[in-house]
Design a protein around this motif. Structure first.
Motif, PDB file in Angstrom:
ATOM      1  N   ARG A  86      -3.235   4.259  -3.534  1.00  0.00           N
ATOM      2  CA  ARG A  86      -4.087   5.041  -2.637  1.00  0.00           C
ATOM      3  C   ARG A  86      -5.463   4.396  -2.480  1.00  0.00           C
ATOM      4  O   ARG A  86      -5.965   4.203  -1.378  1.00  0.00           O
ATOM      5  CB  ARG A  86      -4.251   6.466  -3.184  1.00  0.00           C
ATOM      6  CG  ARG A  86      -3.027   7.348  -3.091  1.00  0.00           C
ATOM      7  CD  ARG A  86      -3.326   8.668  -3.798  1.00  0.00           C
ATOM      8  NE  ARG A  86      -2.207   9.580  -3.778  1.00  0.00           N
ATOM      9  CZ  ARG A  86      -1.993  10.483  -2.824  1.00  0.00           C
ATOM     10  NH1 ARG A  86      -2.834  10.581  -1.820  1.00  0.00           N
ATOM     11  NH2 ARG A  86      -0.946  11.279  -2.889  1.00  0.00           N
ATOM     12  N   ARG A  87      -6.066   4.082  -3.621  1.00  0.00           N
ATOM     13  CA  ARG A  87      -7.451   3.612  -3.637  1.00  0.00           C
ATOM     14  C   ARG A  87      -7.606   2.256  -2.941  1.00  0.00           C
ATOM     15  O   ARG A  87      -8.567   2.050  -2.186  1.00  0.00           O
ATOM     16  CB  ARG A  87      -7.914   3.504  -5.094  1.00  0.00           C
ATOM     17  CG  ARG A  87      -9.345   3.036  -5.272  1.00  0.00           C
ATOM     18  CD  ARG A  87      -9.709   2.971  -6.741  1.00  0.00           C
ATOM     19  NE  ARG A  87      -8.978   1.925  -7.467  1.00  0.00           N
ATOM     20  CZ  ARG A  87      -8.029   2.166  -8.365  1.00  0.00           C
ATOM     21  NH1 ARG A  87      -7.656   3.403  -8.661  1.00  0.00           N
ATOM     22  NH2 ARG A  87      -7.428   1.160  -8.985  1.00  0.00           N
ATOM     23  N   ASP A  91      -6.141   4.577   1.332  1.00  0.00           N
ATOM     24  CA  ASP A  91      -7.400   5.252   1.680  1.00  0.00           C
ATOM     25  C   ASP A  91      -8.322   4.395   2.549  1.00  0.00           C
ATOM     26  O   ASP A  91      -8.953   4.926   3.479  1.00  0.00           O
ATOM     27  CB  ASP A  91      -8.127   5.710   0.412  1.00  0.00           C
ATOM     28  CG  ASP A  91      -7.433   6.895  -0.257  1.00  0.00           C
ATOM     29  OD1 ASP A  91      -6.522   7.479   0.373  1.00  0.00           O
ATOM     30  OD2 ASP A  91      -7.780   7.220  -1.406  1.00  0.00           O
ATOM     31  N   SER A  94      -7.554   4.967   6.128  1.00  0.00           N
ATOM     32  CA  SER A  94      -7.655   6.324   6.648  1.00  0.00           C
ATOM     33  C   SER A  94      -8.683   6.354   7.768  1.00  0.00           C
ATOM     34  O   SER A  94      -9.516   5.435   7.885  1.00  0.00           O
ATOM     35  CB  SER A  94      -8.077   7.291   5.534  1.00  0.00           C
ATOM     36  OG  SER A  94      -7.115   7.346   4.511  1.00  0.00           O
TER      37      SER A  94
END
Length: 202
Positions: A86-87, A91, A94
């Motif tokens: 995610r990091r 993300d 996004s």
């Protein structure tokens, strides 16, 4: 046919930011090959592409194998470093993100950091993330594809020394129902003729 349909889906409409595509499936379903097949058609249409393998975001062996090297529940629950994925990848792509992505974090074969450099995916670019057991985690994305193998086909095509993992994939099918919950579900028992589910949006 499948590559064309997915290319059309990814490129439909104007996008000023990024499109994150999850290509999910057990290793014998070859989600990595589908990801590779999508690269050139997308680039021809003017979309920058970045491929990332979830296998490059596994936890260190000391954590993956804490319960032993052949624990199906650990493979399902613990192997993927979801936080790092995610990091470092999802993300930043996004809405309003930086576009600065780390394409690989951990080399599972050497059990060392890859020391990969960050790369920047331009706005309008496409991330192709391939791997196993990716759905049902709430990973942010714009399009998800699951390549599904029936239990007999998976058992035939998974190497014998990996059969200990079959309960992990059976649990995934039962709990997540990825063939139906993915935006595009594909029956892949016959690799020459993948069948897109009629009730998926493609």
């Amino acid at each position: 046919m499948l590559v064309r349909e997915l290319t059309d889906r990814v490129t439909a409409g104007e996008r000023t930011e990024w499109t994150r595509v999850i290509l999910d499936g057990a290793p014998p379903a070859r989600p990595d090959e589908l990801a590779e097949a999508l690269v050139e058609p997308l680039r021809v249409l003017g979309r920058p592409v970045l491929r990332v393998a979830a296998a490059d975001f596994l936890r260190p062996a000391s954590l993956r194998f804490e319960r032993g090297r052949a624990d199906p529940d650990a493979r399902y629950e613990l192997w993927l470093d979801e936080g790092a994925l995610r990091r470092e990848v999802l993300d930043p792509l996004s809405p309003g993100g930086t576009g600065r992505v780390l394409p690989a974090l951990w080399n599972a074969a050497t059990d060392r950091a890859t020391r990969a450099d960050y790369t920047r995916l331009p706005p309008g670019g496409v991330l192709l993330l391939d791997g196993e057991l990716l759905l049902g985690r709430g990973l942010p994305h714009e399009l998800s594809v699951h390549l599904w193998l029936s239990a007999p086909a998976l058992a035939r095509r998974l190497p014998a020394d990996e059969h200990w993992a079959l309960p992990a994939f059976a649990r995934y099918d039962a709990e997540v129902r990825p063939l139906h919950t993915a935006d595009t579900g594909v029956r892949a028992d016959d690799p020459r003729h993948p069948a897109v589910l009629d009730d998926t949006p493609v």
